[in-house]
Design an enzyme around this catalytic site. Structure first.
Site, short mmCIF file in Angstrom:
data_model
loop_
_atom_site.label_atom_id
_atom_site.label_comp_id
_atom_site.label_asym_id
_atom_site.label_seq_id
_atom_site.Cartn_x
_atom_site.Cartn_y
_atom_site.Cartn_z
N GLY A 1 0.66 -1.30 -0.02
CA GLY A 1 0.03 0.10 0.11
C GLY A 1 0.67 1.17 -0.20
O GLY A 1 1.27 1.55 1.07
N GLY B 1 0.30 4.54 -0.37
CA GLY B 1 -0.48 5.71 -0.46
C GLY B 1 0.24 6.80 0.42
O GLY B 1 1.62 6.69 0.44
N ASP C 1 1.45 -2.26 -4.76
CA ASP C 1 0.40 -1.53 -4.94
C ASP C 1 -0.07 -1.38 -6.22
O ASP C 1 0.63 -0.79 -7.03
CB ASP C 1 0.45 -0.12 -4.25
CG ASP C 1 -1.06 0.55 -4.15
OD1 ASP C 1 -1.96 0.37 -4.81
OD2 ASP C 1 -1.03 1.28 -3.35
N LEU D 1 -8.53 -1.00 4.02
CA LEU D 1 -9.24 -2.48 4.22
C LEU D 1 -10.39 -2.38 2.98
O LEU D 1 -11.13 -1.70 2.99
CB LEU D 1 -9.83 -2.60 5.46
CG LEU D 1 -10.92 -3.93 5.62
CD1 LEU D 1 -10.29 -5.25 5.53
CD2 LEU D 1 -11.52 -3.90 7.28
N ARG E 1 -5.22 -2.29 9.07
CA ARG E 1 -6.49 -2.89 9.78
C ARG E 1 -6.03 -4.11 10.20
O ARG E 1 -5.29 -5.00 9.49
CB ARG E 1 -7.48 -2.81 8.71
CG ARG E 1 -8.21 -1.49 8.48
CD ARG E 1 -8.80 -1.03 9.79
NE ARG E 1 -9.47 0.16 9.41
CZ ARG E 1 -9.22 1.43 9.79
NH1 ARG E 1 -7.65 1.72 10.13
NH2 ARG E 1 -9.81 2.57 9.28
N ASP F 1 -0.20 -2.15 15.60
CA ASP F 1 -1.23 -1.08 16.21
C ASP F 1 -2.48 -1.23 15.91
O ASP F 1 -3.45 -0.63 16.61
CB ASP F 1 -0.82 0.36 15.37
CG ASP F 1 -1.64 1.42 15.83
OD1 ASP F 1 -1.17 1.79 17.24
OD2 ASP F 1 -2.28 2.29 15.48
N GLU G 1 -11.27 -4.63 18.02
CA GLU G 1 -10.98 -3.68 18.70
C GLU G 1 -12.05 -2.94 19.59
O GLU G 1 -13.08 -2.73 18.84
CB GLU G 1 -10.14 -2.48 17.89
CG GLU G 1 -8.77 -2.95 17.05
CD GLU G 1 -8.21 -2.05 16.28
OE1 GLU G 1 -8.96 -0.84 16.19
OE2 GLU G 1 -7.39 -2.37 15.60
N HIS H 1 -4.33 0.94 18.50
CA HIS H 1 -4.65 1.69 17.28
C HIS H 1 -4.35 3.53 17.56
O HIS H 1 -5.46 4.20 17.47
CB HIS H 1 -6.16 1.52 17.01
CG HIS H 1 -6.63 1.68 15.73
ND1 HIS H 1 -7.83 0.93 15.00
CD2 HIS H 1 -6.05 2.46 14.66
CE1 HIS H 1 -7.48 1.63 13.86
NE2 HIS H 1 -6.73 2.29 13.57
N ALA I 1 -1.39 5.09 16.37
CA ALA I 1 -0.47 5.15 15.34
C ALA I 1 -0.67 6.94 14.95
O ALA I 1 0.21 7.67 14.59
CB ALA I 1 -0.17 4.44 14.27
#
Length: 338
Positions: A154, A156, A177, A212, A239, A263, A268, A297, A299
């Site tokens: 990924g 991005g 990616d 995700l 995720r 993370d 969760e 979670h 970060a």
């Protein structure tokens, strides 16, 4: 009449930041409810805009908003939203992709450094029973960074920011990616893997930085972990359900994966019965000493990032209500509306 906008939850007890941006353009209602279903029905019936952070929005939730035209997800991922229902009903869905980028990239790089330099391993050993062993630990977890290849899934904003940090530490960077245009690899001075197995085979460190989707859910399982070089380290700030946590536990117990920094986890916050890996982590089982780092979670978080997300989400809602939407992830297709 001014449009009506609903917040189902409050990100900060002082809502003046959001109110100052929204109130010249809309009537705003701030709430703090556990579920969308707990909102006052009258608020839902009249709402034109909805901003959500932690909440899931299901088809049943959408049924409560007959006038809804805009939904802004206060964050990057939109997997909490029933996108099929939003599309069916012509609801414009926007997100906030440009916040927390540096924080998440820093967090991922911090996890990589903490694991590959054995910081947590030696920290845990030094606070053990006296006399703590004042010596190095020979382990495949610890290695020189400039002989490592970082594989990023990924590329991005966050994946790109991580790539630049990793290059500064001397790691070779390879990414996978399929949606990134050709030439980005040359511009950034990194390498592209054309297929996921090509990436996995060379990744001494694997970082998950993808959204995700139906393509990425369960993307990393036992078969994929087995393709990594022995002694690899895995970091997930994307995720939790992108990776099979049970397969990760098996790979770590077998020694094929040396360490992991998570993370995000599949559920969760975690609930009983805990996955075996989290159970071993909480009970401080010896085999896992220094090999697993779990953060809740967070970060994305810093005080400036928290302000950014609140401001950008409110600005995104205003832009959408005024007919100039930005950060669109699902265009509205309702009759009579652009």
């Amino acid at each position: 009449m001014m449009p009506r906008v609903v917040y189902p939850e409050i990100l900060d007890s002082d809502t003046a930041l959001e109110a100052d941006i929204l109130t010249p353009h809309a009537q705003v209602s701030f709430n703090d409810v556990p579920l969308i279903a707990d909102l006052d029905p009258a608020l839902c019936r009249d709402a034109d805009g909805l901003l959500v952070f932690r909440h899931h929005v299901t088809r049943a939730d959408f049924d409560r908003f007959p006038k809804l035209s805009v939904l802004v997800r206060i964050g990057v991922g939109y997997d909490r939203i029933d996108m099929a229902t939003a599309a069916e009903r012509g609801i414009l869905v926007c997100n906030v992709p440009d916040y927390g980028t540096t924080e998440i990239a820093d967090h991922a790089m911090g996890l990589i450094l903490a694991l590959r330099r054995g910081l947590l391993l030696h920290h845990d050993l030094q606070r053990g029973a006296s006399p703590a062993p004042w010596l190095l630990v020979e382990t495949p977890l610890i290695d020189r960074l400039n002989v490592q290849t970082l594989g990023i899934i990924g590329l991005g904003r966050i994946g790109t920011a991580l790539a630049m940090r990793a290059k500064a530490f001397g790691l070779r960077v390879v990414f996978y990616d399929p949606y990134v245009p050709n030439g980005v690899d040359l511009a950034l001075g990194i390498e592209r893997a054309r297929a996921l197995p090509d990436l996995l085979r060379v990744a001494n460190v694997l970082s998950l930085n993808c959204l995700l989707s139906h393509e990425t859910r369960g993307m990393i399982g036992a078969a994929e972990l087995a393709q990594l070089p022995r002694g690899a380290v895995i970091v997930n700030t994307a995720r939790g359900v992108v990776m099979d946590i049970e397969a990760l536990e098996a790979a770590m117990r077998a020694g094929h994966v040396a360490g992991a920094g998570l993370d995000v986890i599949p559920v969760e916050p975690p609930v009983e019965p805990l996955p075996g890996l989290l159970r071993a982590y909480r009970e401080r089982e010896d085999w896992l000493t220094g090999r697993l780092i779990v953060t809740p979670h967070v970060a994305y978080y810093s005080a400036p990032a928290n302000r950014d997300i609140r401001v950008k989400a409110a600005e995104t809602m205003v832009a959408a209500l005024q007919g100039s939407p930005q950060n669109v992830v699902l265009p509205a297709r309702r009759h009579g509306r652009d």
